[in-house]
Design an enzyme around this catalytic site. Structure first.
Site, mmCIF file in Angstrom:
data_model
loop_
_atom_site.group_PDB
_atom_site.id
_atom_site.type_symbol
_atom_site.label_atom_id
_atom_site.label_comp_id
_atom_site.label_asym_id
_atom_site.label_seq_id
_atom_site.Cartn_x
_atom_site.Cartn_y
_atom_site.Cartn_z
ATOM 1 N N GLY A 11 0.850 -1.097 -0.124
ATOM 2 C CA GLY A 11 0.120 0.049 0.122
ATOM 3 C C GLY A 11 0.889 1.322 0.116
ATOM 4 N N ASN A 12 2.072 1.132 0.586
ATOM 5 C CA ASN A 12 3.074 2.189 0.788
ATOM 6 C C ASN A 12 3.520 2.902 -0.478
ATOM 7 O OD1 ASN A 12 3.218 3.139 3.829
ATOM 8 N ND2 ASN A 12 3.447 1.160 3.820
ATOM 9 N N LYS A 129 -8.606 -7.142 8.355
ATOM 10 C CA LYS A 129 -8.022 -6.508 7.165
ATOM 11 C C LYS A 129 -8.093 -5.072 7.326
ATOM 12 C CE LYS A 129 -5.629 -5.868 3.523
ATOM 13 N NZ LYS A 129 -4.191 -5.950 3.723
ATOM 14 N N LYS A 214 -3.501 -8.716 -0.408
ATOM 15 C CA LYS A 214 -2.844 -9.047 -1.592
ATOM 16 C C LYS A 214 -1.444 -9.771 -1.645
ATOM 17 C CE LYS A 214 0.914 -5.992 -1.069
ATOM 18 N NZ LYS A 214 0.833 -5.828 0.454
ATOM 19 N N LYS A 276 2.388 -11.460 5.146
ATOM 20 C CA LYS A 276 3.604 -11.412 4.340
ATOM 21 C C LYS A 276 4.267 -12.684 4.456
ATOM 22 C CE LYS A 276 3.824 -6.570 4.166
ATOM 23 N NZ LYS A 276 2.780 -6.376 2.996
HETATM 24 N N1 LIG Z 1 8.117 -8.455 12.463
HETATM 25 C C1 LIG Z 1 8.088 -7.410 11.659
HETATM 26 N N2 LIG Z 1 8.989 -6.873 10.885
HETATM 27 C C2 LIG Z 1 8.985 -5.940 9.885
HETATM 28 N N3 LIG Z 1 7.687 -4.950 10.196
HETATM 29 C C3 LIG Z 1 6.711 -5.540 10.686
HETATM 30 C C4 LIG Z 1 6.744 -6.530 11.731
HETATM 31 N N4 LIG Z 1 5.621 -6.706 12.085
HETATM 32 C C5 LIG Z 1 5.002 -5.751 11.789
HETATM 33 N N5 LIG Z 1 5.696 -5.029 10.833
HETATM 34 C C6 LIG Z 1 4.989 -3.861 10.050
HETATM 35 O O1 LIG Z 1 4.602 -4.335 8.790
HETATM 36 C C7 LIG Z 1 4.446 -3.207 8.036
HETATM 37 C C8 LIG Z 1 4.344 -3.492 6.630
HETATM 38 O O2 LIG Z 1 3.012 -4.141 6.438
HETATM 39 P P1 LIG Z 1 1.772 -3.440 5.744
HETATM 40 O O3 LIG Z 1 1.590 -2.033 6.257
HETATM 41 O O4 LIG Z 1 0.760 -4.361 5.559
HETATM 42 O O5 LIG Z 1 2.516 -3.238 4.455
HETATM 43 P P2 LIG Z 1 1.777 -2.788 2.608
HETATM 44 O O6 LIG Z 1 0.723 -1.820 3.120
HETATM 45 O O7 LIG Z 1 3.163 -2.205 2.482
HETATM 46 O O8 LIG Z 1 1.862 -4.137 2.092
HETATM 47 C C9 LIG Z 1 5.683 -2.468 8.344
HETATM 48 O O9 LIG Z 1 5.691 -0.957 7.984
HETATM 49 C C10 LIG Z 1 5.842 -2.646 9.757
HETATM 50 O O10 LIG Z 1 5.232 -1.676 10.634
HETATM 51 N N1 LIG Z 2 -5.689 -5.853 -0.304
HETATM 52 C C1 LIG Z 2 -4.563 -5.592 0.198
HETATM 53 O O1 LIG Z 2 -3.669 -6.304 0.862
HETATM 54 O O2 LIG Z 2 -4.264 -4.183 0.675
HETATM 55 P P1 LIG Z 2 -2.745 -3.367 1.201
HETATM 56 O O3 LIG Z 2 -1.679 -4.181 0.817
HETATM 57 O O4 LIG Z 2 -2.991 -2.166 0.844
HETATM 58 O O5 LIG Z 2 -3.193 -3.499 2.844
#
Ligand SMILES: Nc1ncnc2c1ncn2[C@@H]1O[C@H](COP(=O)(O)OP(=O)(O)O)[C@@H](O)[C@H]1O
Ligand SMILES: NC(=O)OP(=O)(O)O
Length: 318
Positions: A11-12, A129, A214, A276
């Site tokens: 998302g970032n 989610k 995703k 992830k």
């Molecule tokens: N063990 C971990 N190692 C790294 N990041 C982590 C961990 N646990 C939680 N996170 C968080 O996961 C975030 C990434 O997940 P998310 O925000 O869902 O990513 P994206 O939207 O990029 O898919 C990081 O910014 C961090 O704050």
């Molecule tokens: N659908 C989904 O996983 O979106 P984000 O990665 O933005 O959370």
């Protein structure tokens, strides 16, 4: 022979938590992501892209809510399709532009993709989610009361609305994605995890109220297209153990066993790093290489010089 990589853009890569969700901000971020992806294409990889939609689908719901007295709101699965459509358009255009700058003329297709889930999935009883913007705890709880939302704290970053996120069972049209890729087309597919649909007893499909993760759909897609590498690009350079604590430690190349052990210890948060790592472990278990890294280190990570990499055979990655 070239290697096939499925890239899951976080998302970032589209909108950072503190940014306003304007078209211009999202376009600028997508442009930067596409610069990175075009370089990966230039290196000779066959690329398939999937992306998140958490902030965007939450914002579409909010827009609908604000306008509900004048325009009837659509169900969540249609909002998911809307977000997949607009992100797919912006990404397609930016990627074509970046490829052109590098003298490449690959065709790019954004495929509006449905992802099948089970209506019986227990996730419908336990929403996890996070979507939309971040709130303070107080504001989130007020909105939950006022609008009937479920809200949860998101990995130490604030509070967000949460919705059910069932497991993907099948990417509809995966065979088509594979054949397009085999012809040299770059496919953007299953954005936002894919539009969630379930199959009825007569075999027909119907939309369901959920947002699929995703990274989980990306894993399914990577399996379906026989990818060699599944790469998850996010906003942290590595996966960490003891994340956010004084004894935080970054993970570089790790074995499947180590990864599973850390997951069993609960090192990875449910709505963010958890899916992830679960998807990366699943992909590595099937024999592929799974990488989790930051967007700007994607090339380095593919070369085994950055990020967290999980493979069955560690020696091949170092
Ligand atoms: N063990 C971990 N190692 C790294 N990041 C982590 C961990 N646990 C939680 N996170 C968080 O996961 C975030 C990434 O997940 P998310 O925000 O869902 O990513 P994206 O939207 O990029 O898919 C990081 O910014 C961090 O704050
Ligand atoms: N659908 C989904 O996983 O979106 P984000 O990665 O933005 O959370």
């Amino acid at each position: 022979m070239s290697q096939k990589v499925v890239i899951a853009l976080g998302g970032n890569a589209i909108l950072q938590p503190k940014q306003q969700a304007t078209y211009e901000n999202q376009l600028e971020n997508i442009q930067k992501s596409c610069e990175v992806i075009a370089r990966i294409v230039k290196q000779g990889y066959e690329v398939i892209i999937t992306h998140g939609n958490g902030p965007q689908v939450g914002n579409i719901l909010r827009q609908q809510d604000e306008a509900k007295e004048v325009v009837p709101p659509f169900p969540l699965h249609v909002c998911s399709a809307e977000s997949q459509g607009f992100i797919g358009y912006m990404m397609n255009q930016c990627l074509l532009n970046e490829l052109q700058k590098l003298g490449l003329n690959n065709s790019v297709v954004s495929m509006l993709t449905q992802t099948e889930v089970s209506k019986e999935d227990p996730a419908f009883q336990n929403p996890t989610k996070p979507i939309g913007v971040f709130y303070s705890e107080e504001e989130a709880k007020r909105l939950a009361e006022e609008k009937g939302w479920i809200v949860k704290e998101d990995a130490g970053r604030g509070w967000r609305r949460v919705v059910p996120s069932p497991m993907p069972k099948a990417i509809i049209g995966a065979d088509l994605i594979q054949s397009l890729t085999d012809q040299g087309t770059i496919v953007i597919a299953a954005g936002g995890g894919g539009i969630p649909v379930s199959r009825q007893s007569d075999g027909t499909l119907v939309g369901v109220e959920a947002v699929i993760d995703k990274d989980r759909s990306g894993y399914q897609l990577a399996q379906d297209v026989n990818a060699d590498i599944f790469m998850i690009l996010t906003d942290v350079e590595n996966v960490y153990v003891n994340y956010g604590k004084p004894n935080q430690k970054s993970l570089e190349t790790i074995s499947l066993e180590e990864a599973k052990q850390y997951a069993d210890e609960g090192q990875f948060s449910a709505g963010s790093m958890g899916p992830k790592m679960e998807s990366a472990i699943g992909f590595a278990e099937k024999g592929g290489a799974a990488i989790i890294c930051s967007l700007d280190q994607a090339d380095l990570a593919l070369a085994g010089k950055a990020g967290t990499r999980i493979t069955q055979a560690i020696s091949s990655a170092t």
